[in-house]
Design a protein around this motif. Structure first.
Motif, PDB file in Angstrom:
ATOM      1  N   LEU A 299       1.086  -0.534  -0.215  1.00  0.00           N
ATOM      2  CA  LEU A 299      -0.108   0.070  -0.107  1.00  0.00           C
ATOM      3  C   LEU A 299       1.647   1.519   0.485  1.00  0.00           C
ATOM      4  O   LEU A 299       2.295   1.375   0.905  1.00  0.00           O
ATOM      5  N   THR A 300       0.548   2.227  -0.987  1.00  0.00           N
ATOM      6  CA  THR A 300       1.238   3.421  -1.399  1.00  0.00           C
ATOM      7  C   THR A 300       0.387   4.542  -0.918  1.00  0.00           C
ATOM      8  O   THR A 300      -0.663   4.444  -1.095  1.00  0.00           O
ATOM      9  N   SER A 301       0.745   5.901  -1.020  1.00  0.00           N
ATOM     10  CA  SER A 301      -0.271   6.774  -0.389  1.00  0.00           C
ATOM     11  C   SER A 301      -0.996   7.563  -2.351  1.00  0.00           C
ATOM     12  O   SER A 301      -2.445   7.552  -2.503  1.00  0.00           O
ATOM     13  N   PHE A 302      -0.715   6.676  -3.435  1.00  0.00           N
ATOM     14  CA  PHE A 302      -1.225   6.585  -4.253  1.00  0.00           C
ATOM     15  C   PHE A 302      -1.863   5.727  -4.960  1.00  0.00           C
ATOM     16  O   PHE A 302      -2.518   5.604  -5.578  1.00  0.00           O
ATOM     17  N   GLY A 303      -1.876   4.114  -4.012  1.00  0.00           N
ATOM     18  CA  GLY A 303      -2.929   3.002  -4.640  1.00  0.00           C
ATOM     19  C   GLY A 303      -2.491   2.076  -3.789  1.00  0.00           C
ATOM     20  O   GLY A 303      -1.524   2.003  -3.034  1.00  0.00           O
ATOM     21  N   ALA A 304      -2.402   0.881  -4.289  1.00  0.00           N
ATOM     22  CA  ALA A 304      -2.134  -0.211  -4.205  1.00  0.00           C
ATOM     23  C   ALA A 304      -1.641  -1.606  -5.067  1.00  0.00           C
ATOM     24  O   ALA A 304      -2.095  -1.645  -6.138  1.00  0.00           O
ATOM     25  N   PHE A 305      -0.490  -2.224  -4.597  1.00  0.00           N
ATOM     26  CA  PHE A 305      -0.041  -3.369  -5.330  1.00  0.00           C
ATOM     27  C   PHE A 305      -0.972  -4.214  -5.045  1.00  0.00           C
ATOM     28  O   PHE A 305      -0.563  -5.006  -4.134  1.00  0.00           O
ATOM     29  N   VAL A 306      -1.627  -4.792  -6.408  1.00  0.00           N
ATOM     30  CA  VAL A 306      -1.820  -6.218  -6.201  1.00  0.00           C
ATOM     31  C   VAL A 306      -1.196  -7.328  -6.900  1.00  0.00           C
ATOM     32  O   VAL A 306      -1.075  -7.296  -8.138  1.00  0.00           O
ATOM     33  N   GLU A 307      -1.228  -8.478  -6.062  1.00  0.00           N
ATOM     34  CA  GLU A 307      -0.397  -9.917  -6.729  1.00  0.00           C
ATOM     35  C   GLU A 307      -1.777 -10.466  -7.770  1.00  0.00           C
ATOM     36  O   GLU A 307      -2.578 -10.593  -6.599  1.00  0.00           O
ATOM     37  N   SER A 338      -7.285 -10.080   0.675  1.00  0.00           N
ATOM     38  CA  SER A 338      -8.117 -10.979  -1.019  1.00  0.00           C
ATOM     39  C   SER A 338      -9.072  -9.649  -1.225  1.00  0.00           C
ATOM     40  O   SER A 338     -10.109  -9.388  -0.682  1.00  0.00           O
ATOM     41  N   VAL A 339      -8.845  -9.503  -2.925  1.00  0.00           N
ATOM     42  CA  VAL A 339      -9.241  -8.392  -3.990  1.00  0.00           C
ATOM     43  C   VAL A 339     -10.158  -8.758  -5.073  1.00  0.00           C
ATOM     44  O   VAL A 339      -9.204  -9.504  -5.283  1.00  0.00           O
ATOM     45  N   ASP A 340     -11.019  -8.229  -5.523  1.00  0.00           N
ATOM     46  CA  ASP A 340     -11.603  -8.980  -7.221  1.00  0.00           C
ATOM     47  C   ASP A 340     -10.721  -7.589  -7.584  1.00  0.00           C
ATOM     48  O   ASP A 340     -11.568  -6.504  -6.919  1.00  0.00           O
TER      49      ASP A 340
END
Length: 427
Positions: A299-307, A338-340
């Protein structure tokens, strides 16, 4: 000849015969003729003494014997050592004899000579005891646990029955003390193999190895006498908690050499570098429009990195997380969650994957969809739209993320925040 003279002559003859009979002492080496073979012992006549002795089965050889008749038969002559007397009748009593101990004396002499010459011996491991191994070197030898291998071995039973090479550490025949080391042999062999391997191995080489040890931080792989380290992050493209979850000791693996440091005796290896690259088939695995289930990794200030695939991370810009305004991604997401997500765009060459969470969510009632500024021609009465006194809000990108290793550009990271910028209406 008178009776007295005859008696005197017989007495003299007996005395002379007794003088010729040797006296037997404990510790003497004698020659014995096998007179009888019984199940658990031999009956022998001690040469030159006129007395008999007994050789128990356990005193026949330094090696285990299943059938006594396989090593001795009536009439055989064997060298023996006297170890004790049996009974109180010294003239007609018997002696306890041993062939094994006579052999052991010779073995001690040989082992002492090899130790002095710096030679090694080879012997089988007969049993595992508290603190080490017992070996049969013709005499009993002991290998302390710390001298078994060049690393800690939890279960020593694996060595039972193996024939190993040993360095002679200590030999004391008078105390029946023989201390051996197999670790010294292992270290010497590895030193020789290490020199050979370091002379030819190069970064970038792909070689075969065998998993030697597993730790919490990685796996040590035997390359044929030298261990290289596969850090836990280099085992697979997907996340690995513990190396033991995916690898086993003794498993054959193919590894790529990442770095070689002869001065520090270190070789860095990678298993995942030999596997198919995760971005190779990204067009078919994650095409634009596809809906995937992923795990929030950062998680960063500008978004989320999702594998979304092992080794493949995509960016969900903060503007694509929710229809409603959020200050930071941490407001609604957590690492490991976990996210879609829906794939907005994919760039295999640049390893970029733009994702959206809100694209899969229904827009709440009363929340307007973000749109770029409208052109003046679309306004009633030709009135010029009033310019907002403050600029449209956007997310600032910290300097450390402006060249993020994910491969996303500044535009990718800003996302919707750039919509409408530089599109002032004209009269």
């Amino acid at each position: 000849m008178s009776e007295n003279n005859a008696a005197n002559e017989n007495a003299q003859t007996m005395a002379d015969a007794l003088k010729e009979v040797e006296t037997v002492h404990i510790g003497d080496t004698v020659k014995g003729e096998v007179l009888a073979v019984e199940d658990k012992q031999l009956i022998v006549g001690i040469e030159g003494t006129g007395v008999e002795g007994v050789v128990p089965l356990k005193e026949l050889s330094t090696q285990p014997i299943d059938d006594i008749r396989s090593v001795a038969n009536v009439g055989d002559e064997i060298d023996l050592v006297v170890i004790s007397t049996i009974g109180k009748d010294k003239e007609n009593g018997q002696y306890l004899l041993s062939k094994k101990r006579l052999e052991a004396q010779k073995v001690w002499v040989e082992i002492k000579a090899k130790a002095d010459a710096g030679e090694t011996i080879t012997a089988p491991v007969t049993s595992v005891v508290k603190g080490g191994l017992v070996v049969n070197a013709g005499v009993r030898g002991f290998v302390p646990a710390s001298m078994v291998a060049d690393h800690f071995v939890e279960d020593l039973s694996q060595y039972k029955g193996q024939e190993l090479e040993f360095k002679i550490v200590e030999v004391e025949p008078n105390d029946n003390r023989l201390i051996l080391s197999h670790r010294a042999i292992v270290e010497a062999n590895k030193k020789e193999a290490r020199a050979e391997i370091f002379a030819k191995i190069q970064p970038g080489d792909v070689v075969d190895g065998k998993v030697a040890r597993l730790t919490n931080f990685g796996a040590f792989v035997d390359l044929g006498g030298v261990d290289g380290l596969v850090h836990v992050s280099e085992i697979a493209f997907d996340h690995v908690d513990k190396p033991s979850d995916v690898l086993k000791v003794g498993q054959d693996v193919k590894v790529k050499v990442l770095a070689v440091d002869p001065e520090r005796d270190r070789i860095s290896l990678s298993i995942k570098a030999t596997l198919p690259q995760p971005w190779d088939n990204i067009d078919t695995e994650a095409p634009a429009g596809a809906v995937l289930t992923g795990t929030v990794r950062r998680l960063t200030s500008f978004g989320a990195f999702v594998e979304v695939l092992p080794g493949v991370e995509g960016l969900v810009h903060i503007s694509q997380i929710s229809h409603e305004h959020i200050a930071t991604p941490n407001d609604v997401l957590k690492e490991g969650q976990s996210v879609d997500v829906k794939v907005l765009s994919v760039d295999p060459d640049q390893h970029r994957l733009a994702l959206s969470i809100k694209a899969l969510q229904e827009r709440p009632e009363g929340v307007e969809e973000d749109r770029p500024s409208q052109n003046r021609n679309n306004n009633r009465g030709g009135d010029r739209p009033r310019r907002n006194n403050r600029r449209e809000e956007h997310t600032a990108i910290p300097a450390e993320y402006q060249q993020d290793d994910s491969g996303f550009s500044m535009g990718d990271l800003l996302g919707d925040a750039l919509k409408g910028f530089g599109t002032d209406d004209k009269d």
